[in-house]
Design a protein around this motif. Structure first.
Motif, PDB file in Angstrom:
ATOM      1  N   ASP A 101      -6.279  10.909 -14.050  1.00  0.00           N
ATOM      2  CA  ASP A 101      -7.549  10.663 -13.348  1.00  0.00           C
ATOM      3  C   ASP A 101      -7.388  10.750 -11.827  1.00  0.00           C
ATOM      4  O   ASP A 101      -8.362  10.717 -11.075  1.00  0.00           O
ATOM      5  N   GLY A 102      -6.171  10.831 -11.365  1.00  0.00           N
ATOM      6  CA  GLY A 102      -5.900  11.014  -9.930  1.00  0.00           C
ATOM      7  C   GLY A 102      -6.005   9.736  -9.107  1.00  0.00           C
ATOM      8  O   GLY A 102      -5.676   9.729  -7.927  1.00  0.00           O
ATOM      9  N   LYS A 103      -6.474   8.636  -9.700  1.00  0.00           N
ATOM     10  CA  LYS A 103      -6.593   7.422  -8.873  1.00  0.00           C
ATOM     11  C   LYS A 103      -5.852   6.200  -9.443  1.00  0.00           C
ATOM     12  O   LYS A 103      -5.843   5.143  -8.843  1.00  0.00           O
ATOM     13  N   THR A 104      -5.246   6.384 -10.633  1.00  0.00           N
ATOM     14  CA  THR A 104      -4.495   5.261 -11.206  1.00  0.00           C
ATOM     15  C   THR A 104      -3.004   5.466 -10.981  1.00  0.00           C
ATOM     16  O   THR A 104      -2.447   6.481 -11.397  1.00  0.00           O
ATOM     17  N   ASP A 121       0.835   3.629  -3.162  1.00  0.00           N
ATOM     18  CA  ASP A 121       0.212   4.949  -2.974  1.00  0.00           C
ATOM     19  C   ASP A 121       1.180   6.087  -3.273  1.00  0.00           C
ATOM     20  O   ASP A 121       0.763   7.177  -3.667  1.00  0.00           O
ATOM     21  N   TYR A 161      -7.046  -3.972  -6.365  1.00  0.00           N
ATOM     22  CA  TYR A 161      -6.794  -3.146  -7.561  1.00  0.00           C
ATOM     23  C   TYR A 161      -7.325  -3.776  -8.836  1.00  0.00           C
ATOM     24  O   TYR A 161      -7.392  -4.998  -8.957  1.00  0.00           O
ATOM     25  N   ASP A 207       0.845  -1.206   0.000  1.00  0.00           N
ATOM     26  CA  ASP A 207       0.000   0.000   0.000  1.00  0.00           C
ATOM     27  C   ASP A 207       0.872   1.244   0.000  1.00  0.00           C
ATOM     28  O   ASP A 207       0.657   2.184  -0.768  1.00  0.00           O
ATOM     29  N   LYS A 238       0.899   9.214 -10.262  1.00  0.00           N
ATOM     30  CA  LYS A 238      -0.520   8.952 -10.607  1.00  0.00           C
ATOM     31  C   LYS A 238      -0.816   9.456 -12.015  1.00  0.00           C
ATOM     32  O   LYS A 238      -0.211  10.428 -12.470  1.00  0.00           O
ATOM     33  N   THR A 257      -5.417   0.621 -10.455  1.00  0.00           N
ATOM     34  CA  THR A 257      -6.484   1.531 -10.038  1.00  0.00           C
ATOM     35  C   THR A 257      -7.170   0.921  -8.820  1.00  0.00           C
ATOM     36  O   THR A 257      -7.676  -0.210  -8.899  1.00  0.00           O
ATOM     37  N   ALA A 258      -7.181   1.680  -7.726  1.00  0.00           N
ATOM     38  CA  ALA A 258      -7.805   1.154  -6.507  1.00  0.00           C
ATOM     39  C   ALA A 258      -9.291   0.935  -6.750  1.00  0.00           C
ATOM     40  O   ALA A 258      -9.958   1.766  -7.363  1.00  0.00           O
ATOM     41  N   ARG A 259      -9.801  -0.209  -6.314  1.00  0.00           N
ATOM     42  CA  ARG A 259     -11.237  -0.498  -6.505  1.00  0.00           C
ATOM     43  C   ARG A 259     -12.049   0.381  -5.562  1.00  0.00           C
ATOM     44  O   ARG A 259     -11.609   0.739  -4.486  1.00  0.00           O
ATOM     45  N   GLU A 260     -13.267   0.717  -6.022  1.00  0.00           N
ATOM     46  CA  GLU A 260     -14.160   1.555  -5.185  1.00  0.00           C
ATOM     47  C   GLU A 260     -14.503   0.786  -3.931  1.00  0.00           C
ATOM     48  O   GLU A 260     -14.723  -0.403  -3.980  1.00  0.00           O
TER      49      GLU A 260
END
Ligand code: HEM
Length: 523
Positions: A178-181, A171, A490, A167, A175, A520-523
């Protein structure tokens, strides 16, 4: 290319390159001078062709073995020339049994490993014997029995710390817009996480948290590969002085040795005090089990224990990281398997997985097996060096000094064992009833006989019989934990699925460290 992965200073890289060039020049001179008799009997052209192919083996080993395997035909032994030796390669289970039945003083895994790793110069002057004999029992017992039996206790801590480490590293990676990948250097993270897990299992928590030690321990793997390769290519008279020089210059093994020695000495002292009835701390790691498994009438010194651990360290981190890396590539190349694997992991839960000692997750087990079957890190297995003349039942001879190995990659593509062997069928080794319970897509139901990843009866990943990898239950559990964590957290994609993902050196393939995987972190 190989040097890119080495974190040595520029001056050292220059020196190492000079050594490599020296190795090549001297070996060529050596070959020409030592082969005069052969040259008289054969044409110089065919001699040069043979030698050129032997050198090409360094860069195209898997391809050359595959060509010779196909030329020889099913189950027939064949020869491969390599720069410094000759291998006899077998692929029938009958011949493999004959290898396993040969005594240690005739065919030796230890002697082959000694040539492969040059421990005298890569492992703080640890000069292995050519045959292991009873001396090897404490290490094998530690891994095969103690570590395997303690997996339910050690896995929760390994999984938690692996999860935190990954993590943290993922993290902090760059990135996308899209800010989350995230696009981390995943291979580097895998090595770090496997190294951390192995450090916990082998030496305990304090050393696994020691940053300086862990840095040296990871550098040690790269330096061992590099020094050993240079020394294998040098003629005998040069390997001693250059080996000494290299081991002084690239000295991560001394950092490891100097850090481990006082810890092992304390353990030896505690063990002696415990025997006198004194209360001492309890440790559940390989350092402790190796010490406790040593013969009672001649207990091992702290030095002896440390040497065993250093050898174990090299053999366990590199191959596990590489194997798991290719499984991650396969998850990206075959995304249809991710959802059923996720369902399996979520339906089972980590607690059940850990209580089973890593045996759960049959679909993930099958996926990993298919990945390692199609992209094996090692093209050959069951390496043995002949210490005395050896003959297979068909008359094929192995002379002292030569190696006999198995064609692991070729055997994994045998259509009489694996239907449609070149197709990737992630659940080919799972029980169809288990597959149907999780996902009813018809494409997932096809399968050969179900068989575990740790099995040694239908493939050569773990070697053979009494020498088969004793760390395979631990390795499998740790790889499942790592893959399970990534699958659960992910969505993963290879940034360029068509790009080359690995390169060959001798019989190995190595992943390119720069291969980009976006997470990409899963929702
Ligand atoms: C995917 C990971 C791994 C693979 C594919 C692998 C494969 C192998 C193979 C092919 C052999 C030689 C067997 C033979 O020649 O018959 C071997 C031996 C060995 N492996 Fe592993 N291994 C892995 C991970 C590990 C780990 C994690 C450990 C330690 C915890 C370990 C410890 C050993 C030891 C000590 C030996 C020598 C056995 C002996 O001398 O009899 N391996 N392994």
């Amino acid at each position: 290319m190989l040097l890119n992965t080495f974190s040595t200073g520029g001056e050292t890289e220059g020196f190492v390159l000079s050594c490599l060039s020296l190795a090549i020049v001297f070996t060529l001179v050596n070959i020409v001078t030592s082969s005069r008799t052969w040259l008289v009997a054969h044409s110089p052209i065919s001699f040069l062709k043979r030698r050129a192919r032997a050198w090409l083996f360094l860069f195209q080993g898997p391809k050359i073995i595959e060509e010779e395997f196909n030329k020889a035909g099913p189950g027939k032994p064949f020869h491969i020339d390599v720069p410094e030796n000759r291998y006899v390669v077998v692929s029938s289970w009958k011949h493999i049994k004959e290898i396993d039945s040969a005594p240690d003083h005739v065919l030796s895994l230890q002697a082959a490993a000694k040539q492969l790793l040059q421990p005298k110069h890569t492992m703080s002057s640890f000069n292995w014997m050519d045959k292991r004999g009873a001396e090897g029992i404490p290490l094998i017992r530690t891994l095969r029995v103690m570590l395997t039996n303690h997996l339910p206790e050690v896995l929760p801590q390994i999984r938690r710390s692996m999860s935190a480490l990954m993590d943290n590293e993922i993290d902090s990676a760059p990135k996308l817009e899209d800010g989350k990948t995230m696009t981390p250097k995943l291979y580097h993270i895998i090595i770090k996480a496997i190294a951390h897990s192995n450090a916990l299992a082998f030496f305990g928590e304090d050393l696994a948290k020691n940053g300086k030690f862990m840095k040296a321990a990871m550098t040690f793997i790269e330096q061992t590969l590099l020094i050993a390769e240079i020394l294998r290519l040098l003629p005998q008279f040069l390997s001693e002085p250059i080996g000494k020089f290299l081991s002084n210059k690239l000295n991560s093994s001394s950092v490891i040795f100097d850090t481990l020695l006082p810890v092992a000495a304390e353990r030896v002292d505690e063990y002696a005090r415990a025997k006198l009835g004194q209360k001492v701390p309890e440790h559940k790691d390989c350092m402790q089990w190796i010490m406790e498994s040593a013969p009672r009438n001649s207990p091992w010194t702290a030095e002896r224990i440390v040497y065993e651990l250093i050898a174990l360290w090299f053999g366990s981190v590199h191959i596990t990281s590489t194997t798991v890396c290719f499984a991650i590539h396969d998850l990206c190349l075959h995304p249809e398997y991710v959802e059923p694997l996720r369902k399996e992991i979520e339906a089972t839960g980590w607690e059940t997985f850990e209580k089973s000692g890593g045996k759960c997750f049959p679909l993930l087990d099958s996926f990993m097996k298919e990945s390692a079957r199609i992209t094996p890190v090692e093209s050959v297995s069951t390496r043995r060096m002949a210490l005395e003349p050896f003959k297979l039942s068909d008359g094929t001879a192995v002379n002292p000094g030569e190696w006999i190995v198995t064609a692991a990659r070729g055997m994994a593509m045998d259509s009489s064992v694996f239907s449609k062997p070149t197709d990737f069928q992630g659940f080919r080794f799972a029980d169809p009833a288990v597959v149907a319970k999780i996902d009813s897509r018809p494409s997932f139901s096809a399968g050969d006989k179900s068989s575990d990843f740790t099995s040694i009866s239908d493939w050569q990943l773990w070697g053979t019989g009494r020498c088969a990898c004793p760390g395979r239950f631990y390795a499998t559990a740790v790889m499942k934990a790592m893959l399970g964590l990534l699958i659960a957290k992910y969505d993963m994609q290879l940034t360029d699925p068509g790009a080359a993902r690995y390169f060959a050196w001798r019989t190995f393939i190595y992943p390119f460290p720069g291969t980009k995987i976006s997470l990409t972190a899963r929702e």
